[in-house]
Structures are given as C-alpha cells and as structure tokens.
Design a protein around this motif. Sequence first.
Motif, PDB file in Angstrom:
ATOM      1  N   PRO A 297       0.260  -1.088  -0.206  1.00 47.82           N
ATOM      2  CA  PRO A 297      -0.322   0.017  -0.352  1.00 47.82           C
ATOM      3  C   PRO A 297       0.953   1.334  -0.147  1.00 47.82           C
ATOM      4  O   PRO A 297       0.849   2.044  -0.220  1.00 47.82           O
ATOM      5  N   MET A 298       1.769   1.655   0.935  1.00 45.55           N
ATOM      6  CA  MET A 298       2.812   2.681   0.853  1.00 45.55           C
ATOM      7  C   MET A 298       3.075   3.338  -0.882  1.00 45.55           C
ATOM      8  O   MET A 298       3.530   4.117  -0.786  1.00 45.55           O
ATOM      9  N   LEU A 299       3.117   2.121  -1.362  1.00 43.99           N
ATOM     10  CA  LEU A 299       4.165   2.564  -3.292  1.00 43.99           C
ATOM     11  C   LEU A 299       2.563   3.234  -3.774  1.00 43.99           C
ATOM     12  O   LEU A 299       3.201   3.920  -4.815  1.00 43.99           O
ATOM     13  N   LYS A 300       1.677   3.293  -2.973  1.00 46.23           N
ATOM     14  CA  LYS A 300      -0.107   4.589  -4.319  1.00 46.23           C
ATOM     15  C   LYS A 300       0.228   5.518  -3.679  1.00 46.23           C
ATOM     16  O   LYS A 300      -0.522   5.979  -3.958  1.00 46.23           O
ATOM     17  N   LEU A 301       0.607   5.821  -2.433  1.00 48.62           N
ATOM     18  CA  LEU A 301       0.752   7.548  -2.470  1.00 48.62           C
ATOM     19  C   LEU A 301       0.882   8.107  -2.988  1.00 48.62           C
ATOM     20  O   LEU A 301      -0.389   8.954  -3.841  1.00 48.62           O
ATOM     21  N   GLY A 302       1.862   7.539  -4.180  1.00 49.73           N
ATOM     22  CA  GLY A 302       1.663   8.794  -5.430  1.00 49.73           C
ATOM     23  C   GLY A 302       0.523   8.921  -6.175  1.00 49.73           C
ATOM     24  O   GLY A 302       0.206  10.030  -6.260  1.00 49.73           O
ATOM     25  N   ALA A 303      -0.208   7.455  -6.701  1.00 49.32           N
ATOM     26  CA  ALA A 303      -0.984   8.171  -7.251  1.00 49.32           C
ATOM     27  C   ALA A 303      -2.516   7.755  -6.593  1.00 49.32           C
ATOM     28  O   ALA A 303      -3.252   8.941  -7.510  1.00 49.32           O
ATOM     29  N   TYR A 304      -2.574   7.793  -5.390  1.00 47.15           N
ATOM     30  CA  TYR A 304      -3.782   8.522  -4.392  1.00 47.15           C
ATOM     31  C   TYR A 304      -3.435  10.508  -4.538  1.00 47.15           C
ATOM     32  O   TYR A 304      -5.105  10.584  -4.397  1.00 47.15           O
ATOM     33  N   ASN A 305      -1.904  10.570  -4.183  1.00 47.15           N
ATOM     34  CA  ASN A 305      -1.875  12.333  -4.611  1.00 47.15           C
ATOM     35  C   ASN A 305      -2.629  12.897  -5.509  1.00 47.15           C
ATOM     36  O   ASN A 305      -3.239  13.937  -5.680  1.00 47.15           O
ATOM     37  N   ASN A 306      -1.861  11.865  -6.887  1.00 45.34           N
ATOM     38  CA  ASN A 306      -2.270  12.980  -7.908  1.00 45.34           C
ATOM     39  C   ASN A 306      -3.481  12.580  -8.325  1.00 45.34           C
ATOM     40  O   ASN A 306      -4.394  13.478  -8.798  1.00 45.34           O
ATOM     41  N   LEU A 307      -4.931  11.714  -7.452  1.00 46.15           N
ATOM     42  CA  LEU A 307      -5.229  11.605  -8.393  1.00 46.15           C
ATOM     43  C   LEU A 307      -6.399  12.462  -7.323  1.00 46.15           C
ATOM     44  O   LEU A 307      -7.265  13.376  -7.965  1.00 46.15           O
ATOM     45  N   GLY A 308      -6.249  12.781  -6.098  1.00 43.43           N
ATOM     46  CA  GLY A 308      -6.808  14.250  -5.408  1.00 43.43           C
ATOM     47  C   GLY A 308      -6.099  15.067  -6.007  1.00 43.43           C
ATOM     48  O   GLY A 308      -7.856  15.886  -6.419  1.00 43.43           O
ATOM     49  N   ASN A 309      -5.615  15.385  -6.659  1.00 39.16           N
ATOM     50  CA  ASN A 309      -4.821  17.162  -7.284  1.00 39.16           C
ATOM     51  C   ASN A 309      -6.196  16.709  -8.220  1.00 39.16           C
ATOM     52  O   ASN A 309      -7.054  18.426  -9.106  1.00 39.16           O
ATOM     53  N   LEU A 310      -6.280  16.143  -9.214  1.00 38.31           N
ATOM     54  CA  LEU A 310      -7.401  15.450 -10.451  1.00 38.31           C
ATOM     55  C   LEU A 310      -8.036  16.248 -10.259  1.00 38.31           C
ATOM     56  O   LEU A 310      -9.246  17.185 -10.987  1.00 38.31           O
ATOM     57  N   LEU A 311      -9.104  15.253  -9.478  1.00 37.63           N
ATOM     58  CA  LEU A 311     -10.144  15.815  -8.327  1.00 37.63           C
ATOM     59  C   LEU A 311     -10.911  16.995  -7.947  1.00 37.63           C
ATOM     60  O   LEU A 311     -11.664  16.979  -8.496  1.00 37.63           O
ATOM     61  N   LYS A 312      -9.935  17.492  -7.707  1.00 38.30           N
ATOM     62  CA  LYS A 312     -10.270  18.546  -6.970  1.00 38.30           C
ATOM     63  C   LYS A 312      -9.475  19.425  -7.905  1.00 38.30           C
ATOM     64  O   LYS A 312     -10.786  20.916  -8.569  1.00 38.30           O
ATOM     65  N   ALA A 313      -8.987  19.677  -8.922  1.00 35.61           N
ATOM     66  CA  ALA A 313      -9.079  20.288 -10.555  1.00 35.61           C
ATOM     67  C   ALA A 313     -10.302  20.248 -11.110  1.00 35.61           C
ATOM     68  O   ALA A 313     -10.604  21.451 -11.692  1.00 35.61           O
ATOM     69  N   SER A 314     -11.267  19.328 -11.276  1.00 37.00           N
ATOM     70  CA  SER A 314     -12.468  18.821 -11.453  1.00 37.00           C
ATOM     71  C   SER A 314     -13.886  19.310 -10.911  1.00 37.00           C
ATOM     72  O   SER A 314     -14.599  18.921 -11.635  1.00 37.00           O
ATOM     73  N   GLY A 315     -13.523  19.521  -9.705  1.00 39.70           N
ATOM     74  CA  GLY A 315     -14.552  20.111  -8.805  1.00 39.70           C
ATOM     75  C   GLY A 315     -15.077  19.190  -7.965  1.00 39.70           C
ATOM     76  O   GLY A 315     -16.031  19.193  -7.374  1.00 39.70           O
ATOM     77  N   ASP A 316     -15.039  17.486  -8.336  1.00 42.65           N
ATOM     78  CA  ASP A 316     -15.002  17.149  -7.463  1.00 42.65           C
ATOM     79  C   ASP A 316     -14.560  16.516  -5.781  1.00 42.65           C
ATOM     80  O   ASP A 316     -13.428  15.899  -5.481  1.00 42.65           O
ATOM     81  N   PHE A 317     -14.667  17.703  -5.041  1.00 48.24           N
ATOM     82  CA  PHE A 317     -13.742  17.711  -3.838  1.00 48.24           C
ATOM     83  C   PHE A 317     -14.219  16.473  -2.419  1.00 48.24           C
ATOM     84  O   PHE A 317     -13.498  15.881  -1.801  1.00 48.24           O
ATOM     85  N   ASN A 318     -15.075  16.050  -3.085  1.00 39.71           N
ATOM     86  CA  ASN A 318     -15.458  15.403  -2.255  1.00 39.71           C
ATOM     87  C   ASN A 318     -14.795  13.727  -2.537  1.00 39.71           C
ATOM     88  O   ASN A 318     -14.040  12.822  -1.476  1.00 39.71           O
ATOM     89  N   GLY A 319     -13.981  14.129  -3.555  1.00 37.97           N
ATOM     90  CA  GLY A 319     -13.832  13.203  -4.563  1.00 37.97           C
ATOM     91  C   GLY A 319     -12.067  13.173  -3.727  1.00 37.97           C
ATOM     92  O   GLY A 319     -11.464  11.575  -3.321  1.00 37.97           O
ATOM     93  N   ALA A 320     -12.143  13.892  -4.396  1.00 35.21           N
ATOM     94  CA  ALA A 320     -10.613  14.115  -3.988  1.00 35.21           C
ATOM     95  C   ALA A 320      -9.769  14.424  -2.098  1.00 35.21           C
ATOM     96  O   ALA A 320      -8.848  13.507  -1.913  1.00 35.21           O
ATOM     97  N   LYS A 321     -11.289  14.798  -1.054  1.00 35.59           N
ATOM     98  CA  LYS A 321     -11.025  14.529  -0.260  1.00 35.59           C
ATOM     99  C   LYS A 321     -10.923  12.675   0.428  1.00 35.59           C
ATOM    100  O   LYS A 321      -9.750  12.197   1.104  1.00 35.59           O
ATOM    101  N   ILE A 322     -12.188  12.182  -0.131  1.00 32.72           N
ATOM    102  CA  ILE A 322     -11.452   9.707   0.260  1.00 32.72           C
ATOM    103  C   ILE A 322     -10.571   9.934  -0.621  1.00 32.72           C
ATOM    104  O   ILE A 322      -8.976   9.643   0.209  1.00 32.72           O
TER     105      ILE A 322
END
Length: 422
Positions: A297-322
């Motif tokens: 799981p620790m290897l996935k931090l970059g993907a979770y972080n970048n996914l959150g950034n994209l979701l935030k930029a697209s207005g999906d704040f709840n998805g980014a928060k998750i």
Amino acid sequence: MKLSLCMIVKNEAATLPKCLNSVQGVVDEIIILDTGSRDRTPHIAQEFGAKVYHFQWCNDFSAARNAALQYVTGDWILVLDADETLSPSIVPQIMSAIQSEEYLLISLVRQEVGAEQSPYSLVSRLFRNHPQIHFQRPYHALVDDSVSAILTQEPQWQIGYLQGVAILHKGYQKSAIAQNNKYAKAQTTMEAFVASHPDDPYVCSKLGALYVQTGKIDQGMNLLLRGLNLATGIYHDIDVKGTQSGNSIRQGIKPAAENYEIIYELHYHLGIAQSHLQNTQRAIFHYQAAIKLPIYPMLKLGAYNNLGNLLKASGDFNGAKIAYETALKIDPNFVMGHYNLGMIFKTLGLFTDAIACYQTAIRCNPNYAPAYQNLGVVQLKVGNVPASLTAFQNAILLYEQQHSEEANRLRQGLREMGLIKS
C-alpha cells in the motif's frame, strides 16, 4: 549469520560517511568497489574498516555491482548507495529476518527524502549470498530476474519484505540530480539498452517516465504504453492525444505477480503524461488502475495524491477528499496528504479543519513553506492576525533559505494588505 554491506562508489566523499555510520554495529563486513574516484572516497571507506577494491567504469551498473559481489564473504548481502542510509528502527527486523531459513530475498521500503509525489519504493536490497543471484540491466540494476529464475529451480525459497522504512535516500532531490547530471546519464544508458531489449517492460517504464519528466511527452507515452502492453498482455490502443480505441486481451495472458509493481509504475507515469496533455479523464483512469493493483500500500501514495489533485481540479471535492484521506490512512506522516487535505477544507470554507491539516503537515515536515503560507491565509480568514503573521513570517524565512522568489512575492503581498511595513 554474517551480514555484508556491498557498495559501488565514485566521488562520494560528501555522503559516504553518513551512509557508513548508519551500518556501524549492524554489518559484519563492508565491501566497497570504487569505480574511479578522484576525491577521498577510498580513504574514507578504509577509515570505516571497509575492504576497498577498484573497478574500471564501463557505463554499466550491473557489471560493477556484480564485480563487487565477488568479494563478499557474508551469508547475507545488504546493498546501499552512498546517498542512502539505513534506518535504525529497521535493524531488529533485519537481524531477525536473516536468521530465518526460508527467505532468499527480503525487499526493503526505501523513502525518497524530500519527495512530494512518490515518497516510497520497494527495493530488492537484502538477499542471500547465493551464487546465482546477480544484477541485470546497465541502469536501474536489479537482482529480481535472477531471483525469479532461482525460484523456478529451487522452490523451497520465499521472498519477503520488512514493515516500515528501511532505507532513506536523498539522491532524487533536484539539487543532487542537477549536480550529478543524472537525467542525461540515465537516458543515454537506458536508450542503448532498450534498443537491444525492446520487450523489457521495466526499462520501458523507467525510460518512458524519464522522457515524460524531461518534457518528451510523446516519446514517453509511446514507451509507457508499449511497456503496459508487454506487462499486462492487454493491448491499450491509446494514442498520445489520449483517445481510446479499445483494449484486447492477448491470448488470455495474465500478468505475473512480480509484474504488478511494474504495471503500477506504468499506469502512474501514464497518469502524469496524460495530465501534462490535459487529458484529465485518461489521467484519472490510469491513477485508478494503479491504486487497484495488489501491491504494498505505501507504494500507492503518489497515485492517490495525484488522483486527488485531478479530482479537486475538476470540482469533485468529495472524491479528492477521499483520495487524500485514503493516502493518510496508509501513511499518517504523508506531508502532501495533510497539505492537500487542508487545501480541500480551505476551499470548502472549513477553516478549523484546514488549520489542523496544515499544522499536522508542519509537524511532519517543519521546513515545508507552503503549509506555513496557507496556514497564514486561513488564520487570517478566521481573524487570528498574530498567528497569521507568525505563519507568514515562517513561510518567508523558509522560502528565502530555498532561494525562492516566492519570499519576495509573499512579502510584497503582505505589504499591500497592510500587514507588514517592510
């Protein structure tokens, strides 16, 4: 069991003492292969009791590492680079692991100190002194292929990994990369290898990622997609513009378990490439595919972080928060996770929660200037001017130390708001 440290070095006088200090009392033998140092590196190694040998550099890391292995006499081998140190907290686990009878190789978690994107990797750096274990590939040399071959012939062995950070690495910081011209050296070496080994998904991943990182997006995308096809047995018919024409399964092939980490890296770097091309949905697809893979799981931090950034930029704040909260469940000390979660709370007007996130980010990394700056912003929004000014001043001091123009911009902004006079 006797544990040997095995290293190759060249002009590492500045970093070698800290590395060798970290293994004092842990290893029984230090083997240093010097590949042409012009500084005091060999003398420093000898001062730490190392056996120093010499090797004429041939632009092949595997050749050098394999030459170093020939001098090892221990039962187990620990491999470090001079810009790495062994974490003291992992030593009891190492001592216990090498006493076991079933393990051939123990993977270790390496932390990229100062990295904001992917702070952890799993590296094959602790293994038995087995005559058939050897490094392959001239750059990003690994023993994994030889270990896999041994397991097919000697199935009694197992591969394990240790919990927690074992190695701290500083070599991927921007200053170190620029000073050692790492990108150019890596590109030249890997291009030569991939020309003669076009079906190696690992090198496709590494060279493709390097192309993307250095702005050669189309070249990187093509190589990463080739690697993904090879690693998964699925044809990903996606051109560099991001359109998808469908996937097809090649003879029902399923990826081998040891390929999952490579597949993760391929998806991860394709996500970065698609983000550069502003293909948000394709980038999200690759990050989501990456985090679904059954890897540490620790290897996935970059993907979770970048996914959150994209979701935030697209207005999906709840998805980014998750996404950010999931990353923090994996690693409560993930600085960018706390910082980005704070940005979500700030955007939503949840200032108290944002303050808590920024303060936690600062506790995890007291030198993280953006966390101080945004803490100052939110403290000002809630009317706590003294706390706001303190946070802003801390941010300015850190920006100045980092030679950033941001210090001047922030100071000018505070003057314009009438918060400071000079």
